[in-house]
Structures are given as C-alpha cells and as structure tokens.
Design a protein around this motif. Structure first.
Motif, mmCIF file in Angstrom:
data_model
loop_
_atom_site.group_PDB
_atom_site.id
_atom_site.type_symbol
_atom_site.label_atom_id
_atom_site.label_comp_id
_atom_site.label_asym_id
_atom_site.label_seq_id
_atom_site.Cartn_x
_atom_site.Cartn_y
_atom_site.Cartn_z
ATOM 1 N N GLY A 67 -1.161 -8.296 4.408
ATOM 2 C CA GLY A 67 -1.667 -6.984 3.988
ATOM 3 C C GLY A 67 -0.471 -6.080 3.765
ATOM 4 N N LEU A 68 -0.552 -5.201 2.762
ATOM 5 C CA LEU A 68 0.606 -4.368 2.429
ATOM 6 C C LEU A 68 0.335 -2.893 2.642
ATOM 7 C CD1 LEU A 68 1.863 -5.739 -1.021
ATOM 8 C CD2 LEU A 68 2.688 -6.348 1.252
ATOM 9 N N GLU A 69 1.339 -2.204 3.133
ATOM 10 C CA GLU A 69 1.318 -0.749 3.138
ATOM 11 C C GLU A 69 2.444 -0.319 2.210
ATOM 12 O OE1 GLU A 69 0.557 0.438 7.629
ATOM 13 O OE2 GLU A 69 1.525 -1.492 7.389
ATOM 14 N N VAL A 70 2.058 0.313 1.100
ATOM 15 C CA VAL A 70 3.065 0.694 0.111
ATOM 16 C C VAL A 70 3.196 2.212 0.084
ATOM 17 C CG1 VAL A 70 3.659 0.676 -2.341
ATOM 18 C CG2 VAL A 70 2.600 -1.341 -1.296
ATOM 19 N N HIS A 71 4.416 2.677 0.177
ATOM 20 C CA HIS A 71 4.678 4.115 0.067
ATOM 21 C C HIS A 71 5.235 4.416 -1.308
ATOM 22 C CE1 HIS A 71 4.653 3.889 4.507
ATOM 23 N NE2 HIS A 71 4.185 5.113 4.411
ATOM 24 N N CYS A 72 4.621 5.369 -2.010
ATOM 25 C CA CYS A 72 5.164 5.828 -3.282
ATOM 26 C C CYS A 72 5.515 7.298 -3.159
ATOM 27 C CB CYS A 72 4.149 5.677 -4.407
ATOM 28 S SG CYS A 72 3.668 3.997 -4.735
ATOM 29 N N LEU A 89 2.370 8.932 -1.226
ATOM 30 C CA LEU A 89 1.054 8.305 -1.091
ATOM 31 C C LEU A 89 1.293 7.017 -0.341
ATOM 32 C CD1 LEU A 89 -0.772 8.529 -4.527
ATOM 33 C CD2 LEU A 89 -1.008 10.014 -2.542
ATOM 34 N N GLU A 90 0.490 6.767 0.686
ATOM 35 C CA GLU A 90 0.559 5.460 1.322
ATOM 36 C C GLU A 90 -0.687 4.689 0.907
ATOM 37 O OE1 GLU A 90 1.474 5.082 5.496
ATOM 38 O OE2 GLU A 90 0.572 3.094 5.582
ATOM 39 N N ILE A 91 -0.458 3.570 0.285
ATOM 40 C CA ILE A 91 -1.555 2.760 -0.235
ATOM 41 C C ILE A 91 -1.691 1.540 0.666
ATOM 42 C CG2 ILE A 91 -2.415 1.530 -2.279
ATOM 43 C CD1 ILE A 91 -0.420 3.311 -3.904
ATOM 44 N N VAL A 92 -2.795 1.458 1.382
ATOM 45 C CA VAL A 92 -2.978 0.395 2.377
ATOM 46 C C VAL A 92 -3.955 -0.641 1.824
ATOM 47 C CG1 VAL A 92 -3.653 -0.138 4.753
ATOM 48 C CG2 VAL A 92 -2.664 2.096 4.210
ATOM 49 N N SER A 93 -3.484 -1.859 1.712
ATOM 50 C CA SER A 93 -4.362 -2.905 1.160
ATOM 51 C C SER A 93 -5.169 -3.558 2.276
ATOM 52 C CB SER A 93 -3.533 -3.977 0.463
ATOM 53 O OG SER A 93 -3.070 -4.916 1.420
ATOM 54 N N GLU A 94 -6.196 -4.273 1.895
ATOM 55 C CA GLU A 94 -6.883 -5.159 2.832
ATOM 56 C C GLU A 94 -5.979 -6.387 3.015
ATOM 57 O OE1 GLU A 94 -9.405 -4.311 4.395
ATOM 58 O OE2 GLU A 94 -10.301 -2.698 3.216
ATOM 59 N N PRO A 95 -6.202 -7.151 4.090
ATOM 60 C CA PRO A 95 -5.359 -8.359 4.274
ATOM 61 C C PRO A 95 -5.820 -9.477 3.340
ATOM 62 C CG PRO A 95 -6.850 -8.051 6.142
ATOM 63 C CD PRO A 95 -7.110 -6.915 5.223
ATOM 64 N N ASP A 96 -5.664 -9.250 2.038
ATOM 65 C CA ASP A 96 -6.247 -10.152 1.032
ATOM 66 C C ASP A 96 -5.252 -11.105 0.394
ATOM 67 O OD1 ASP A 96 -8.748 -9.127 1.419
ATOM 68 O OD2 ASP A 96 -8.727 -7.805 -0.325
ATOM 69 N N PHE A 97 -3.972 -10.931 0.663
ATOM 70 C CA PHE A 97 -2.983 -11.794 0.000
ATOM 71 C C PHE A 97 -2.817 -13.116 0.736
ATOM 72 C CE2 PHE A 97 -1.788 -7.351 -0.511
ATOM 73 C CZ PHE A 97 -1.670 -7.239 -1.881
ATOM 74 N N ASP A 106 5.765 -2.191 3.175
ATOM 75 C CA ASP A 106 5.762 -2.811 4.494
ATOM 76 C C ASP A 106 4.845 -4.028 4.400
ATOM 77 O OD1 ASP A 106 7.095 -0.508 5.118
ATOM 78 O OD2 ASP A 106 5.451 0.377 6.275
ATOM 79 N N VAL A 107 5.364 -5.156 4.847
ATOM 80 C CA VAL A 107 4.609 -6.402 4.716
ATOM 81 C C VAL A 107 4.072 -6.825 6.086
ATOM 82 C CG1 VAL A 107 4.737 -8.821 4.020
ATOM 83 C CG2 VAL A 107 6.095 -7.107 2.806
#
Ligand code: ADP
Ligand code: MG
Ligand code: ZN
Length: 479
Positions: A9-14, A152-160, A195-196
C-alpha cells in the motif's frame, strides 16, 4: 520454500504548486536561500493563527474528482502532535477524522493487464522544514522554507502485488497531477514522495502479514529496488522462523538495503485532535460543480481522442500523452500546421531523438510547438526539404531560433525559380552523355539517375518534381 505473495500500500505526498503556503502568505516556491520564505505563522511563533489558502481546497477537490473520489462535503483539520526540530509548532496540521476525499480509484495497466487500485483517502496537510546536516562542522541547521508548503497525501488501499503495479500507479498519479496543474510531482525535487508499506503472506491466504514502511524513496528505480530487497528480507526472515516487526525502515539506495529507523507509531501516539484554530470546511454543491467543470482533459481522454479523432496510432498517442510537456508541444504544433499525423511523426522520430541525445526531457527543456508546426508547414509546402527541416528543428532545440529566418540565413530554401535551376540541370545532362543517350534510346530507368544527380548538384534545395519536368523538357528538345 513456500510460495509468497507481496502486499503493498502506498502513501504518496504531492506538494501543491500554489503560489503561497497553506496557512500564511509566504511563497511556496521550491528552493530559495534558507529561511527566506518564512513568517511568524509558518515558523510556529506562539500566538499566531493560521488562515487557510482556498487554492489548496480547490486543488484537493480537483485531484479527488480526477481520482474518482467522493468529496467529503464537511471536512476539517486535525493536529498531529510530535516533536521534531523541522516542525517548529511541534504539531502538523493535517486531516485524520474527516479527510477531504475518500474511496477513489486509479486504473493502471501493466504487462499482466488492467487493474484498478483503490484510493483510501486524500488529505490536505502542511509540509515540514528541512534539516541540513553539515559534515564538516558536525552541526545540523534547519531551513523552514518548506514549512507550511501545502501537501496532498494520497493513501492507497493495500492493492498492489508487484513493483510493476507500483510504478504504473505512481506514473499515473504523476501524470494526473501534472495535467490538472496541481503539482509538478518532481521526485528529484521532493515534490512527490512515496512511502511504501510492504508485507508478505503465503499465496492463497486471506490475512495480511505484518508490514514495514519505507519512507520517502526518491525515484521510480529506487522504489523498484527497495521493494525487491524488502520482499526478500521479509521472506528470509519468515523462512528462518522469525517474525516481521512493524517498523519504519529507511532504504539506502547506494548500499541497496533497508535498515530500521524507528518502531512504527500508531495514530494514538500522535494524540490527534481537531485543530481549534481552523473552521470546518463546507463544500457546497455549486462549488463542487464549478470545480468539476474546470477540470481539464486528462491523459486517458486525450489518448482516446488522439487515436479516434486525429488518427494517431495507440503507441504514438501513448507516448505523447505520457508527458504534459509533450502534449503542449503536440497541440501547439497542430494548431499551427493542422496535420496531427505529421506532427506526431516528427515528434516521435526527430524531436525525441534530440531529447535522448542530449539526455534531457521536454519537462526540463521546453520546446516551442508553434515553431515545430512552422517547420512541418515549410517541409510539406516544399519550402525546404526534409533534411533541412531536421536541421531547423535542431537549431530550435539548441537556440530557439525563428524557423523562417534561420532557413533564409542559412540558405536552406528550396529554389523554385526555374531560371536558377536550369543551368545546373543542363550541366548535369552535359556531364552525363552516356546516361542521356541511353535514355533517348529508350532506357527510361535512367531518369531516376539523372534526377538524383541533379538534386545532388542542387544540394537538395529544389523540388524533385520541378527538376523531373525540367529534365524531361530538356531531353525532349534533344531527342
Ligand atoms: P498509517 O497511517 O499508520 O501509516 P494506514 O493504516 O493508514 O497506516 O496504512 C498506511 C498504508 O499501508 C496504506 O496505504 C495501506 O494500504 C497500507 N497497508 C496497511 N496494511 C498493510 C499490510 N499489511 N501490508 C501492506 N500494506 C498495508
Ligand atoms: Mg502513514
Ligand atoms: Zn509564512
């Protein structure tokens, strides 16, 4: 060994490309001399109050809509409390309970096909400052310029399930943000950071394994390497009878390994609470509609349109829409010369070669699309030949020259004045008596040879059709 599957799951900061910071009027620009973009508010002086930058909300809503999220009509800010020298207030203003966007998805394509990656939430927050460690003096200094830059923090589901899915998603996010104009997402400048979160489990089992988090990895390649390393580390650990510990690990891209940084905090460690200095944000129906209407055409829609309406191949359309800067070049060139297929072929074969040879990108070195359109018009209108066209293309790349002026200054124009061509063509016929007599005797194949010789004598600067007509005319007078 058991068959393991990776879960990521990823937390991406833009960092958002607003003019000013999220809670004060300081410049949000990257760089600047240390501590020049700071004021009482963003340096955390007691007694100061934050004022929300409306642009940040607009950009967050734009991103949320483009990433298929639900927009939280009443959202608010919370304080995330922790002490670190780059955070002068000792809390970060963020969103925990009611983030501005939720439940979205990003559709990606990898070598194993199409897949939809869930977005858990997107929240707005402020960036922290930067610590600069001085090896010589052993001192650490702090630069607050980045403090309060909107994120913006974009938080994905643990889908990868693979590194390939991760990079496809990051590329898609980056493109979307860039097309929206909300962030430039430059990993090398830190305006996009990932963040991985990674765990492994036995394939076929439901329950997730314990994850580790690798913070702020600085490039796609490094992310791939870090994922591969951490996957192996966890599997080896489990195979040896050990247990993965939930912790934050740092990836060292030079030494190619991860090491434990700190045990992972839980939300409760941050003692979150609603920020009493900021009002909740209410998003009206009208506001939402106006933002929706302002959304630009995004990469996927553009690619479809380039293929269906402009006749580009899937490959070409994919390459061009993979870069906002290329899209701009393409569209500006098309507006000038109105032949999209020519434009795409010039871009793919000639322009991208220039970028490759010079090891740069359209993002870093913009190219004037209008001038490319002019060059294409000059070539298709027989004003210059293709070879000269390429030369002009290169001169624009190097020095942004004016194409018509450059052609004139460098004597590249095709001579259409028959009076100027005739003596040269005549000279060619005179010096090739054998080819001429064979032609007159019926060997018509020699025409190609004579045209070739004439074009060479004219240094390519004539229209071959004009030359052919002239040779035919001259020969008919001889015959
Ligand atoms: P926190 O905010 O404490 O870092 P979250 O629960 O919000 O934790 O999750 C952060 C990220 O970790 C999310 O992208 C989520 O998808 C991912 N994640 C959660 N559990 C796992 C797991 N077991 N394996 C891999 N990724 C996970
Ligand atoms: Mg986190
Ligand atoms: Zn400020």
């Amino acid at each position: 060994m058991k068959d393991y599957e990776m879960v990521i799951g990823l937390e991406v900061h833009c960092e958002l490309s607003t003019e000013t910071k999220i809670f004060c009027g300081c410049s949000a620009k990257f760089g600047g001399a240390p501590n020049t973009h700071v004021c009482e508010v963003c340096s955390g002086m007691p007694g100061t109050l934050p004022t929300l930058n409306k642009k940040v909300v607009e950009f967050a809503v734009k991103a949320g809509l483009a990433l298929n999220c639900e927009i939280t009509r009443k959202n608010k800010f919370d304080r995330k409390n922790y002490f670190y020298p780059d955070l002068p207030k000792a809390y970060q203003i963020s969103q925990l309970y009611l983030p501005i966007c939720r439940n979205g998805h990003v559709d990606i394509e990898t070598s194993s096909g199409k897949k939809s990656i869930g977005i858990h939430e997107i929240h707005m927050e402020e960036d922290a400052g930067k610590l600069i460690h001085d090896e010589d003096t052993g001192m650490t200094r702090v630069d607050f310029n980045r403090c309060g830059v909107p994120l913006l923090e974009i938080v994905s589901e643990p889908d990868f399930r693979s590194a390939e899915e991760v990079t496809a998603y990051l590329a898609k996010l980056r493109d979307t943000m860039q097309f929206l104009g909300v962030s430039d997402c430059k990993m090398q400048e830190g305006s996009m950071r990932a963040d991985v979160n990674l765990s492994v489990r036995e394939r076929g089992t439901e329950k997730f394994g314990t994850r580790t988090e690798m913070k702020n990895i600085a490039s796609f390649k490094a992310i791939e390497r870090a994922i591969e390393y951490e996957r192996e580390r966890q599997i080896d650990l489990i195979e040896a009878g050990g247990k993965v510990v939930q912790e934050t690990r740092r990836w060292d891209d030079e030494k190619e390994y991860t090491y434990a940084m700190r045990s992972k905090e839980d939300a409760q460690d941050y003692k979150y609470f609603p920020d009493p200095d900021l009002m909740p944000i209410e998003i009206s129906e009208e506001y939402l509609e106006s933002v929706r209407e302002s959304l630009p055409e995004l990469a996927d829609a553009k690619r479809e349109r380039y293929m269906n309406d402009l006749g580009l191949s899937e490959y070409d359309a994919g390459i061009i829409t993979g870069s906002v800067a290329l899209v701009k070049i393409f569209e500006d060139a098309c507006a000038e010369c109105d032949s999209p297929k020519d434009v795409s072929s010039w871009i793919l074969t000639d322009l991208l070669k220039l970028y490759n040879d010079n090891q740069t990108t359209p993002e870093d070195k913009p190219y004037d699309g209008k001038k490319l359109g002019t060059v294409i018009k000059m070539v298709s209108g027989n004003k210059v030949n293709r070879k000269s066209g390429k030369q002009i293309l290169g001169a624009i790349f190097e020095e942004d020259v004016d194409p018509e002026k450059y052609a004139a200054d460098n004597n590249l124009a095709i001579v259409n004045d028959t009076g100027a061509i005739e003596p040269i063509v005549k000279g060619v016929l005179d010096s090739n008596p054998k080819a001429v007599s064979e032609y007159l005797a019926g060997n018509t194949k020699n025409m190609q040879f004579l045209i070739g010789q004439s074009m060479r004598a004219l240094k390519g600067k004539a229209d071959p059709m004009t030359v052919k007509a002239m040779i035919e005319d001259l020969l008919s007078k001889m015959g």
